[in-house]
Design a protein around this motif. Structure first.
Motif, short mmCIF file in Angstrom:
data_model
loop_
_atom_site.label_atom_id
_atom_site.label_comp_id
_atom_site.label_asym_id
_atom_site.label_seq_id
_atom_site.Cartn_x
_atom_site.Cartn_y
_atom_site.Cartn_z
N GLN A 197 -1.41 -9.50 -5.86
CA GLN A 197 -1.83 -10.88 -5.59
C GLN A 197 -1.38 -11.84 -6.69
N ASP A 220 -1.91 -3.58 -10.88
CA ASP A 220 -1.71 -3.99 -9.49
C ASP A 220 -1.61 -5.53 -9.42
N ARG A 251 0.83 -1.21 0.00
CA ARG A 251 0.00 0.00 0.00
C ARG A 251 0.86 1.26 0.00
N SER A 297 3.34 -6.95 -4.06
CA SER A 297 3.32 -6.91 -2.60
C SER A 297 4.04 -8.14 -2.05
C1 LIG Z 1 -4.76 -6.04 -4.88
C2 LIG Z 1 -3.94 -5.49 -3.76
N1 LIG Z 1 -3.26 -4.35 -3.95
C3 LIG Z 1 -2.50 -3.81 -2.98
C4 LIG Z 1 -2.37 -4.42 -1.75
C5 LIG Z 1 -1.52 -3.81 -0.68
O1 LIG Z 1 -0.46 -4.64 -0.34
P1 LIG Z 1 0.15 -4.71 1.14
O2 LIG Z 1 -0.63 -5.70 1.91
O3 LIG Z 1 1.56 -5.17 0.90
O4 LIG Z 1 0.10 -3.35 1.72
C6 LIG Z 1 -3.04 -5.61 -1.51
C7 LIG Z 1 -2.95 -6.30 -0.22
O5 LIG Z 1 -3.66 -7.19 0.12
C8 LIG Z 1 -3.85 -6.17 -2.55
O6 LIG Z 1 -4.52 -7.31 -2.36
#
Ligand SMILES: Cc1ncc(COP(=O)(O)O)c(C=O)c1O
Length: 384
Positions: A155, A152, A54, A176
Protein backbone atom coordinates in the motif's frame (compact mmCIF):
# COMPACT_ATOMS: atom_id res chain seq x y z
CA UNK A 1 -26.53 9.80 -13.04
CA UNK A 2 -25.35 10.16 -9.39
CA UNK A 3 -21.72 11.07 -8.90
CA UNK A 4 -20.01 8.41 -6.75
CA UNK A 5 -16.41 8.39 -5.58
CA UNK A 6 -14.61 5.06 -5.37
CA UNK A 7 -12.59 4.51 -2.15
CA UNK A 8 -9.44 4.05 -4.23
CA UNK A 9 -8.49 4.46 -7.87
CA UNK A 10 -5.38 4.39 -9.99
CA UNK A 11 -5.13 6.75 -12.98
CA UNK A 12 -4.46 4.23 -15.73
CA UNK A 13 -4.53 5.66 -19.27
CA UNK A 14 -6.22 4.19 -22.33
CA UNK A 15 -3.17 4.91 -24.47
CA UNK A 16 -0.97 2.97 -22.01
CA UNK A 17 -3.33 0.00 -22.09
CA UNK A 18 -3.22 -0.07 -25.90
CA UNK A 19 0.58 0.30 -26.09
CA UNK A 20 1.08 -2.35 -23.40
CA UNK A 21 -1.12 -4.84 -25.26
CA UNK A 22 0.87 -4.10 -28.42
CA UNK A 23 4.20 -4.60 -26.60
CA UNK A 24 3.00 -7.87 -25.07
CA UNK A 25 1.84 -9.27 -28.41
CA UNK A 26 5.08 -8.20 -30.09
CA UNK A 27 7.04 -10.12 -27.43
CA UNK A 28 8.76 -7.03 -26.09
CA UNK A 29 10.99 -7.81 -23.08
CA UNK A 30 8.55 -6.02 -20.78
CA UNK A 31 9.17 -8.11 -17.68
CA UNK A 32 12.95 -7.71 -17.91
CA UNK A 33 12.64 -3.96 -18.46
CA UNK A 34 10.18 -3.48 -15.60
CA UNK A 35 12.41 -5.56 -13.33
CA UNK A 36 15.42 -3.39 -14.28
CA UNK A 37 13.48 -0.20 -13.54
CA UNK A 38 12.34 -1.51 -10.16
CA UNK A 39 15.83 -2.68 -9.19
CA UNK A 40 17.24 0.68 -10.21
CA UNK A 41 14.79 2.81 -8.27
CA UNK A 42 14.74 0.63 -5.14
CA UNK A 43 18.48 -0.21 -5.18
CA UNK A 44 17.54 -3.87 -4.98
CA UNK A 45 19.83 -6.59 -6.29
CA UNK A 46 16.99 -8.97 -7.06
CA UNK A 47 13.45 -8.47 -8.24
CA UNK A 48 10.80 -11.15 -8.90
CA UNK A 49 7.53 -10.37 -10.67
CA UNK A 50 4.29 -12.23 -9.87
CA UNK A 51 0.67 -12.29 -10.96
CA UNK A 52 -0.46 -10.54 -7.73
CA UNK A 53 0.81 -9.13 -4.47
CA UNK A 54 -0.56 -12.09 -2.53
CA UNK A 55 1.19 -14.48 -4.95
CA UNK A 56 4.44 -12.58 -4.30
CA UNK A 57 3.90 -12.72 -0.55
CA UNK A 58 3.06 -16.41 -0.61
CA UNK A 59 6.13 -17.23 -2.75
CA UNK A 60 8.25 -15.27 -0.30
CA UNK A 61 6.77 -17.11 2.70
CA UNK A 62 7.41 -20.47 0.98
CA UNK A 63 11.01 -19.52 0.18
CA UNK A 64 11.62 -18.37 3.77
CA UNK A 65 10.00 -21.52 5.14
CA UNK A 66 12.30 -23.69 3.02
CA UNK A 67 15.25 -22.12 4.89
CA UNK A 68 13.77 -22.91 8.31
CA UNK A 69 11.47 -25.91 7.77
CA UNK A 70 11.17 -26.48 11.53
CA UNK A 71 9.27 -23.17 11.83
CA UNK A 72 5.62 -22.93 10.78
CA UNK A 73 4.19 -19.53 11.83
CA UNK A 74 4.03 -16.02 10.38
CA UNK A 75 3.60 -12.99 12.65
CA UNK A 76 1.11 -10.50 11.17
CA UNK A 77 -0.42 -7.18 12.19
CA UNK A 78 -3.91 -7.95 13.52
CA UNK A 79 -5.33 -5.10 11.40
CA UNK A 80 -4.38 -5.38 7.74
CA UNK A 81 -5.57 -6.67 4.38
CA UNK A 82 -7.06 -10.16 4.54
CA UNK A 83 -4.81 -10.96 1.54
CA UNK A 84 -1.81 -11.02 3.86
CA UNK A 85 -3.37 -13.76 6.00
CA UNK A 86 -4.56 -15.54 2.82
CA UNK A 87 -0.96 -15.66 1.56
CA UNK A 88 0.30 -17.16 4.84
CA UNK A 89 -2.38 -19.86 4.75
CA UNK A 90 -1.72 -20.48 1.02
CA UNK A 91 1.88 -21.30 2.02
CA UNK A 92 0.70 -23.77 4.65
CA UNK A 93 1.66 -21.55 7.59
CA UNK A 94 -0.09 -20.69 10.82
CA UNK A 95 -0.54 -17.10 11.90
CA UNK A 96 0.21 -15.17 15.09
CA UNK A 97 -0.80 -11.53 15.59
CA UNK A 98 0.56 -8.34 17.04
CA UNK A 99 -1.29 -5.13 17.83
CA UNK A 100 -0.88 -1.67 16.29
CA UNK A 101 -0.52 1.77 17.79
CA UNK A 102 -3.69 3.52 16.54
CA UNK A 103 -2.00 6.93 16.66
CA UNK A 104 0.50 5.88 13.96
CA UNK A 105 -0.88 2.58 12.54
CA UNK A 106 2.61 1.13 13.18
CA UNK A 107 3.37 -2.01 15.21
CA UNK A 108 3.14 -1.59 18.98
CA UNK A 109 6.70 -2.69 19.90
CA UNK A 110 5.81 -4.70 23.04
CA UNK A 111 3.06 -6.61 21.27
CA UNK A 112 5.28 -7.06 18.19
CA UNK A 113 7.98 -8.66 20.34
CA UNK A 114 5.49 -10.93 22.14
CA UNK A 115 4.33 -12.31 18.77
CA UNK A 116 7.83 -13.60 17.98
CA UNK A 117 8.87 -17.06 19.08
CA UNK A 118 10.99 -20.04 18.01
CA UNK A 119 8.30 -21.18 15.54
CA UNK A 120 8.12 -17.88 13.64
CA UNK A 121 9.36 -18.02 10.02
CA UNK A 122 9.09 -14.24 9.55
CA UNK A 123 7.27 -11.15 10.82
CA UNK A 124 5.40 -8.97 8.34
CA UNK A 125 5.18 -5.17 8.71
CA UNK A 126 2.56 -3.42 6.52
CA UNK A 127 2.71 0.31 5.78
CA UNK A 128 -1.04 0.77 5.91
CA UNK A 129 -2.68 3.28 3.56
CA UNK A 130 0.76 4.56 2.54
CA UNK A 131 1.85 5.58 6.07
CA UNK A 132 5.43 4.28 6.44
CA UNK A 133 6.42 2.50 9.67
CA UNK A 134 9.96 3.05 10.97
CA UNK A 135 11.69 -0.28 10.52
CA UNK A 136 15.08 -0.03 12.27
CA UNK A 137 13.75 -0.60 15.80
CA UNK A 138 11.49 -3.43 14.66
CA UNK A 139 14.37 -5.06 12.77
CA UNK A 140 16.43 -4.99 15.97
CA UNK A 141 13.62 -6.58 17.97
CA UNK A 142 13.07 -9.26 15.30
CA UNK A 143 16.81 -9.94 15.00
CA UNK A 144 16.93 -10.49 18.77
CA UNK A 145 14.60 -13.47 18.20
CA UNK A 146 16.32 -14.66 15.02
CA UNK A 147 13.21 -13.77 12.97
CA UNK A 148 13.53 -12.12 9.53
CA UNK A 149 11.37 -9.09 8.77
CA UNK A 150 9.20 -8.84 5.63
CA UNK A 151 8.60 -5.26 4.50
CA UNK A 152 5.11 -5.27 2.96
CA UNK A 153 4.84 -2.04 0.95
CA UNK A 154 1.80 -3.20 -1.04
CA UNK A 155 0.00 0.00 0.00
CA UNK A 156 3.01 2.30 0.05
CA UNK A 157 4.90 2.18 -3.23
CA UNK A 158 7.08 5.29 -3.41
CA UNK A 159 6.97 6.19 0.30
CA UNK A 160 10.17 6.58 2.32
CA UNK A 161 11.12 6.20 5.97
CA UNK A 162 14.48 6.41 7.75
CA UNK A 163 16.02 7.42 4.43
CA UNK A 164 14.95 4.22 2.65
CA UNK A 165 12.15 3.32 0.29
CA UNK A 166 9.37 1.30 1.90
CA UNK A 167 9.82 -2.29 0.76
CA UNK A 168 13.59 -2.14 1.18
CA UNK A 169 13.97 -2.98 4.87
CA UNK A 170 14.19 -6.45 6.29
CA UNK A 171 15.14 -9.57 4.38
CA UNK A 172 12.74 -8.78 1.50
CA UNK A 173 9.90 -6.46 0.58
CA UNK A 174 6.80 -6.73 -1.54
CA UNK A 175 4.83 -4.33 -3.72
CA UNK A 176 1.36 -4.70 -5.22
CA UNK A 177 -0.05 -3.42 -8.51
CA UNK A 178 -3.62 -4.54 -8.02
CA UNK A 179 -6.61 -2.34 -8.82
CA UNK A 180 -6.78 0.59 -6.44
CA UNK A 181 -3.11 0.54 -5.44
CA UNK A 182 -0.73 3.49 -5.96
CA UNK A 183 -0.26 2.28 -9.53
CA UNK A 184 -1.95 -0.68 -11.17
CA UNK A 185 -1.32 -3.30 -13.82
CA UNK A 186 -4.78 -4.88 -13.21
CA UNK A 187 -3.04 -7.22 -10.78
CA UNK A 188 0.61 -7.76 -10.09
CA UNK A 189 3.12 -8.29 -7.31
CA UNK A 190 6.82 -7.75 -6.80
CA UNK A 191 9.41 -9.15 -4.40
CA UNK A 192 12.54 -7.08 -3.84
CA UNK A 193 15.54 -8.44 -1.97
CA UNK A 194 19.29 -8.05 -1.61
CA UNK A 195 19.68 -11.61 -0.31
CA UNK A 196 20.99 -13.75 -3.17
CA UNK A 197 20.34 -17.06 -1.44
CA UNK A 198 16.73 -16.06 -0.76
CA UNK A 199 16.38 -14.87 -4.35
CA UNK A 200 17.43 -18.34 -5.60
CA UNK A 201 14.86 -19.94 -3.26
CA UNK A 202 12.15 -17.60 -4.58
CA UNK A 203 13.06 -18.52 -8.15
CA UNK A 204 12.57 -22.17 -7.17
CA UNK A 205 8.99 -21.73 -5.88
CA UNK A 206 6.44 -23.38 -8.22
CA UNK A 207 4.84 -20.67 -10.34
CA UNK A 208 2.41 -20.90 -13.27
CA UNK A 209 3.86 -19.43 -16.47
CA UNK A 210 1.93 -16.54 -18.03
CA UNK A 211 -0.02 -17.32 -21.21
CA UNK A 212 -0.12 -15.24 -24.35
CA UNK A 213 -3.79 -16.01 -24.73
CA UNK A 214 -4.55 -14.11 -21.50
CA UNK A 215 -3.46 -10.78 -23.02
CA UNK A 216 -6.90 -9.79 -24.45
CA UNK A 217 -8.69 -10.58 -21.16
CA UNK A 218 -6.15 -8.59 -19.15
CA UNK A 219 -6.36 -5.64 -21.55
CA UNK A 220 -10.17 -5.74 -21.27
CA UNK A 221 -9.96 -5.77 -17.46
CA UNK A 222 -7.63 -2.76 -17.60
CA UNK A 223 -10.14 -0.93 -19.79
CA UNK A 224 -12.92 -1.77 -17.34
CA UNK A 225 -10.83 -0.38 -14.48
CA UNK A 226 -10.19 2.77 -16.54
CA UNK A 227 -13.91 3.23 -17.19
CA UNK A 228 -15.62 2.03 -14.01
CA UNK A 229 -13.56 3.91 -11.43
CA UNK A 230 -14.77 7.23 -12.87
CA UNK A 231 -17.17 9.10 -10.52
CA UNK A 232 -19.80 9.36 -13.31
CA UNK A 233 -19.84 5.57 -13.74
CA UNK A 234 -18.76 4.18 -10.37
CA UNK A 235 -22.41 3.92 -9.21
CA UNK A 236 -22.72 1.00 -11.65
CA UNK A 237 -20.12 -1.41 -10.17
CA UNK A 238 -21.11 -0.20 -6.69
CA UNK A 239 -24.72 -1.23 -7.27
CA UNK A 240 -23.76 -4.78 -8.32
CA UNK A 241 -22.98 -6.54 -5.01
CA UNK A 242 -21.87 -9.79 -6.69
CA UNK A 243 -18.81 -7.91 -8.04
CA UNK A 244 -17.70 -7.54 -4.38
CA UNK A 245 -16.06 -4.22 -5.22
CA UNK A 246 -13.90 -3.10 -2.32
CA UNK A 247 -14.86 -6.10 -0.18
CA UNK A 248 -12.16 -7.61 2.02
CA UNK A 249 -12.09 -11.33 1.40
CA UNK A 250 -10.08 -14.09 3.02
CA UNK A 251 -9.38 -16.37 0.05
CA UNK A 252 -6.31 -18.59 0.42
CA UNK A 253 -7.01 -20.54 -2.78
CA UNK A 254 -5.42 -18.21 -5.34
CA UNK A 255 -2.97 -18.95 -8.17
CA UNK A 256 0.73 -18.21 -7.90
CA UNK A 257 1.72 -17.13 -11.37
CA UNK A 258 4.29 -15.09 -13.26
CA UNK A 259 3.47 -11.50 -14.08
CA UNK A 260 2.36 -11.49 -17.72
CA UNK A 261 4.17 -9.34 -20.30
CA UNK A 262 1.03 -7.18 -20.58
CA UNK A 263 0.98 -6.54 -16.83
CA UNK A 264 4.71 -5.81 -16.84
CA UNK A 265 4.41 -3.38 -19.75
CA UNK A 266 1.49 -1.54 -18.15
CA UNK A 267 3.12 -1.61 -14.71
CA UNK A 268 6.29 -0.15 -16.19
CA UNK A 269 4.41 2.69 -17.87
CA UNK A 270 2.59 3.57 -14.65
CA UNK A 271 5.80 3.21 -12.64
CA UNK A 272 7.24 6.03 -14.74
CA UNK A 273 4.46 8.27 -13.32
CA UNK A 274 4.61 6.98 -9.73
CA UNK A 275 5.89 10.17 -8.10
CA UNK A 276 3.47 12.42 -9.98
CA UNK A 277 0.54 10.15 -9.01
CA UNK A 278 1.65 9.99 -5.37
CA UNK A 279 2.12 13.76 -5.20
CA UNK A 280 -1.48 14.29 -6.18
CA UNK A 281 -2.61 11.93 -3.39
CA UNK A 282 -0.39 13.77 -0.88
CA UNK A 283 -1.82 17.16 -1.94
CA UNK A 284 -5.39 15.89 -1.66
CA UNK A 285 -4.81 14.24 1.74
CA UNK A 286 -3.07 17.26 3.23
CA UNK A 287 -5.80 19.56 1.94
CA UNK A 288 -8.55 17.41 3.49
CA UNK A 289 -6.70 17.34 6.84
CA UNK A 290 -6.25 21.13 6.75
CA UNK A 291 -9.85 21.85 5.76
CA UNK A 292 -11.20 19.49 8.47
CA UNK A 293 -9.56 21.54 11.23
CA UNK A 294 -9.23 18.25 13.14
CA UNK A 295 -5.69 17.02 12.50
CA UNK A 296 -5.88 14.85 15.64
CA UNK A 297 -8.40 12.60 13.87
CA UNK A 298 -5.74 11.42 11.42
CA UNK A 299 -2.81 9.12 12.24
CA UNK A 300 0.50 10.89 12.64
CA UNK A 301 3.11 10.09 9.92
CA UNK A 302 6.40 8.88 11.45
CA UNK A 303 8.93 11.74 11.89
CA UNK A 304 11.04 12.21 8.76
CA UNK A 305 8.88 9.81 6.73
CA UNK A 306 7.25 10.58 3.36
CA UNK A 307 3.79 8.99 3.32
CA UNK A 308 1.99 8.44 0.01
CA UNK A 309 -1.63 8.34 1.29
CA UNK A 310 -3.02 5.51 -0.79
CA UNK A 311 -6.12 6.46 1.22
CA UNK A 312 -6.56 8.87 4.10
CA UNK A 313 -7.35 6.96 7.31
CA UNK A 314 -9.48 8.76 9.86
CA UNK A 315 -9.90 7.59 13.45
CA UNK A 316 -12.91 7.59 15.78
CA UNK A 317 -15.51 7.48 12.98
CA UNK A 318 -17.64 4.48 14.03
CA UNK A 319 -20.82 4.39 11.93
CA UNK A 320 -19.78 7.38 9.81
CA UNK A 321 -19.26 5.66 6.47
CA UNK A 322 -20.45 7.55 3.39
CA UNK A 323 -20.17 4.94 0.61
CA UNK A 324 -21.21 7.32 -2.20
CA UNK A 325 -18.25 9.57 -1.23
CA UNK A 326 -15.83 6.62 -1.02
CA UNK A 327 -15.70 6.88 2.80
CA UNK A 328 -15.60 3.27 3.96
CA UNK A 329 -14.24 0.97 6.63
CA UNK A 330 -11.40 -0.85 4.92
CA UNK A 331 -11.21 -4.01 7.06
CA UNK A 332 -14.49 -4.71 8.81
CA UNK A 333 -12.86 -7.15 11.26
CA UNK A 334 -9.46 -7.50 12.85
CA UNK A 335 -7.66 -10.65 11.68
CA UNK A 336 -7.87 -12.02 15.25
CA UNK A 337 -11.68 -11.99 14.91
CA UNK A 338 -11.90 -13.47 11.43
CA UNK A 339 -13.86 -16.71 11.74
CA UNK A 340 -12.44 -18.33 8.58
CA UNK A 341 -8.89 -17.73 9.81
CA UNK A 342 -9.47 -19.39 13.21
CA UNK A 343 -8.25 -22.89 12.22
CA UNK A 344 -4.92 -21.35 11.18
CA UNK A 345 -4.25 -19.23 14.26
CA UNK A 346 -1.53 -20.48 16.63
CA UNK A 347 -2.60 -21.62 20.04
CA UNK A 348 -2.37 -18.77 22.55
CA UNK A 349 -2.23 -15.97 19.92
CA UNK A 350 -2.37 -12.54 21.55
CA UNK A 351 -5.52 -10.54 21.94
CA UNK A 352 -5.18 -7.28 19.96
CA UNK A 353 -7.68 -4.73 21.30
CA UNK A 354 -6.38 -1.76 19.29
CA UNK A 355 -6.70 -3.69 16.02
CA UNK A 356 -10.31 -4.45 17.00
CA UNK A 357 -10.92 -0.78 17.70
CA UNK A 358 -9.40 0.20 14.33
CA UNK A 359 -11.71 -2.26 12.56
CA UNK A 360 -14.70 -0.63 14.30
CA UNK A 361 -13.75 3.03 14.16
CA UNK A 362 -11.35 3.68 11.27
CA UNK A 363 -12.73 4.85 7.95
CA UNK A 364 -10.66 5.83 4.93
CA UNK A 365 -11.25 8.88 2.76
CA UNK A 366 -10.36 8.82 -0.95
CA UNK A 367 -7.28 10.73 -2.10
CA UNK A 368 -7.12 9.71 -5.77
CA UNK A 369 -7.08 11.77 -8.95
CA UNK A 370 -10.89 11.96 -9.25
CA UNK A 371 -11.28 13.83 -5.93
CA UNK A 372 -12.12 17.48 -6.73
CA UNK A 373 -11.82 20.56 -4.54
CA UNK A 374 -15.57 20.39 -3.79
CA UNK A 375 -15.16 16.73 -2.80
CA UNK A 376 -12.28 17.63 -0.48
CA UNK A 377 -14.48 20.18 1.25
CA UNK A 378 -17.33 17.66 1.63
CA UNK A 379 -14.93 14.98 2.87
CA UNK A 380 -13.32 17.37 5.36
CA UNK A 381 -16.74 18.36 6.72
CA UNK A 382 -17.68 14.69 7.15
CA UNK A 383 -14.94 14.19 9.79
CA UNK A 384 -16.53 14.04 13.26
C1 LIG B 1 -0.77 -4.82 2.95
C2 LIG B 1 -1.09 -5.70 1.78
N1 LIG B 1 -0.27 -6.72 1.49
C3 LIG B 1 -0.51 -7.53 0.44
C4 LIG B 1 -1.61 -7.35 -0.38
C5 LIG B 1 -1.86 -8.27 -1.53
O1 LIG B 1 -1.81 -7.59 -2.74
P1 LIG B 1 -2.70 -8.00 -4.00
O2 LIG B 1 -4.01 -7.31 -3.88
O3 LIG B 1 -1.90 -7.48 -5.16
O4 LIG B 1 -2.82 -9.47 -4.02
C6 LIG B 1 -2.47 -6.30 -0.11
C7 LIG B 1 -3.66 -6.07 -0.94
O5 LIG B 1 -4.55 -5.34 -0.65
C8 LIG B 1 -2.21 -5.44 0.99
O6 LIG B 1 -3.02 -4.42 1.29
Amino acid sequence: MPRNLSPSASPVRCADIASSAFDAVRGDQAARRFGDDLRGRFHAEHCHLFSSGRAALSALFSALRARTPERDTVSLPAFTSYSVASAAVRSGLKVAFYDLDPATLCPEPGSFERSLGPDVVCAVVCHLFGYPCPMNGLADIAAGHGVPLVDDAAQAMGATVEGRATGMSGIAGILSLSRGKNITSVDGGVILTNDSELSRAIAGVACEPSRRRDIPALALKALLIWALQRPQIYWLPRSLPFLKIGASVFEPDFPIGEMSPFQAALGRRMFGRLDEINQERVRNAEDIIRRSGKPGRFPEPAPGSRPVYLRLPCLGQAGREIPEMGVVRSYPQALCDLQELRPHVVHGAQDCPEARRLARELVTLPTHCFVTEADRETLARSVA
